[in-house]
Design an enzyme around this catalytic site. Structure first.
Site, short mmCIF file in Angstrom:
data_model
loop_
_atom_site.label_atom_id
_atom_site.label_comp_id
_atom_site.label_asym_id
_atom_site.label_seq_id
_atom_site.Cartn_x
_atom_site.Cartn_y
_atom_site.Cartn_z
N TYR A 1 -38.15 -5.27 0.47
CA TYR A 1 -36.96 -4.84 1.21
C TYR A 1 -36.08 -3.98 0.30
O TYR A 1 -35.61 -2.91 0.69
CB TYR A 1 -36.19 -6.07 1.71
CG TYR A 1 -35.14 -5.78 2.75
CD1 TYR A 1 -35.49 -5.30 4.02
CD2 TYR A 1 -33.79 -6.00 2.49
CE1 TYR A 1 -34.53 -5.06 4.98
CE2 TYR A 1 -32.82 -5.77 3.44
CZ TYR A 1 -33.19 -5.29 4.70
OH TYR A 1 -32.23 -5.05 5.65
N LYS B 1 -35.26 -0.03 1.07
CA LYS B 1 -33.88 0.41 1.36
C LYS B 1 -33.34 1.34 0.27
O LYS B 1 -32.61 2.30 0.57
CB LYS B 1 -32.96 -0.80 1.57
CG LYS B 1 -33.32 -1.63 2.82
CD LYS B 1 -33.28 -0.79 4.10
CE LYS B 1 -33.43 -1.64 5.35
NZ LYS B 1 -33.38 -0.87 6.60
#
Ligand code: NDP
Length: 261
Positions: free
Chosen positions: A156, A160
């Site tokens: 993640y 991002k």
């Protein structure tokens, strides 16, 4: 303030069937926008688009997996065929796995990177030629505080942080064509994506650590709409953290918050 900032503008929102994406769809429509609601969950996309039409707005649901090139290209074609143009792309569809570095399998990594990083790339690549032709467009990528500070998980964080990099690169590359590209990095906001987390004691602790506590979808929507509207035309390449102060402060505990005077 102009209350119809998106009058007759066509906006694609990926992941528009649930959570934050659903809230953006309602926000755009409430200001005159025509929403193309895209989601891998067809029923959810239809639910959002139907709700918008029932309140007198124009909207279609397009089922699409943003990790698949062909589906993305078809989705963009359908939007253009139906409404003739695309003014705004909101790259919002995302997944999250809360795995440790060692616990991250190849499958976890691929699913997260494919959805959260490759998905925005595929959608932008399909939409941008059309925006270039018109000399206008806005892209808002939905990042996360996890792309700025370490707070969630390996894949993640990578996806991002990658989204923030894409935002800066595209801002440079697309400025000559009148296309603005920015990211919004939400903090902890109550949506289905963190339902499990919110049932644990950690949820309360997180709320106490963030200066302004947990966010609401409306807090994120306000920023997404701002970066999609003409009023932000001189802003490009930025990542705006909408996180109640999470990434700008360090909480040292109540003792540290006492002052001499
Ligand atoms: P939700 O799970 O509520 O919504 C995400 C939507 O995207 C779901 O409808 C999901 O469908 C859909 N989706 C998942 N994979 C794909 C795909 N491959 N193609 C198309 N659609 C897909 O999550 P949120 O609304 O909370 O999250 C939206 C975005 O905001 C994400 O990018 C997330 O990383 C980001 N974010 C959220 C934060 C939060 O606290 N809520 C904080 C920081 C960032 P399905 O349900 O079937 O998977």
């Amino acid at each position: 303030m102009d209350t119809q900032r998106f009058h007759n503008k066509v906006i694609i929102v990926t992941g528009g069937g649930s959570g934050l994406g659903e809230d953006y769809c309602h926000g755009f429509a409430s200001e005159g926008g025509i929403v193309v609601c895209v989601d891998i969950d067809e029923a959810a996309a239809i639910r959002t688009a139907t709700a918008l039409r029932e309140t007198g707005n124009r909207s279609i649901a397009v089922p699409c997996d943003v990790t698949r090139t062909h589906e993305v290209e078809q989705m963009v074609e359908e939007a253009l065929h139906t409404y003739g143009r695309i003014d705004v792309l909101v790259n919002n569809a995302g997944v999250i796995s809360r795995r440790s570095l060692v616990g991250t399998t190849d499958e976890d990594w691929n699913r997260e990177i494919d959805t959260d990083l490759k998905g925005p790339f595929l959608c932008a690549r399909a939409v941008v030629p059309h925006m270039m032709e018109r000399g206008y467009g806005k892209i808002v990528n939905i990042s996360s505080v996890a792309g700025i500070v370490g707070c969630i998980s390996t894949a993640y964080a990578a996806s991002k942080a990658g989204v923030n990099g894409l935002t800066r690169q595209w801002a440079l590359e697309l400025a000559p064509y009148g296309i603005r590209v920015n990211s919004v990095a939400p903090g902890y906001t109550a949506t289905p994506i963190n339902e499990k987390l919110r049932l644990t004691p950690a949820a309360k602790r997180i709320g106490e650590t963030i200066p302004l506590g947990w966010g609401k979808p409306a807090d994120i929507t306000a920023a997404v709409l701002f970066l999609s509207a003409n009023e932000s035309d001189y802003i490009t390449g930025q990542t705006l953290a909408v996180d109640g102060g999470l990434t700008t402060t360090v909480d040292m505990g109540p003792e540290y918050r006492t002052f001499d005077t």
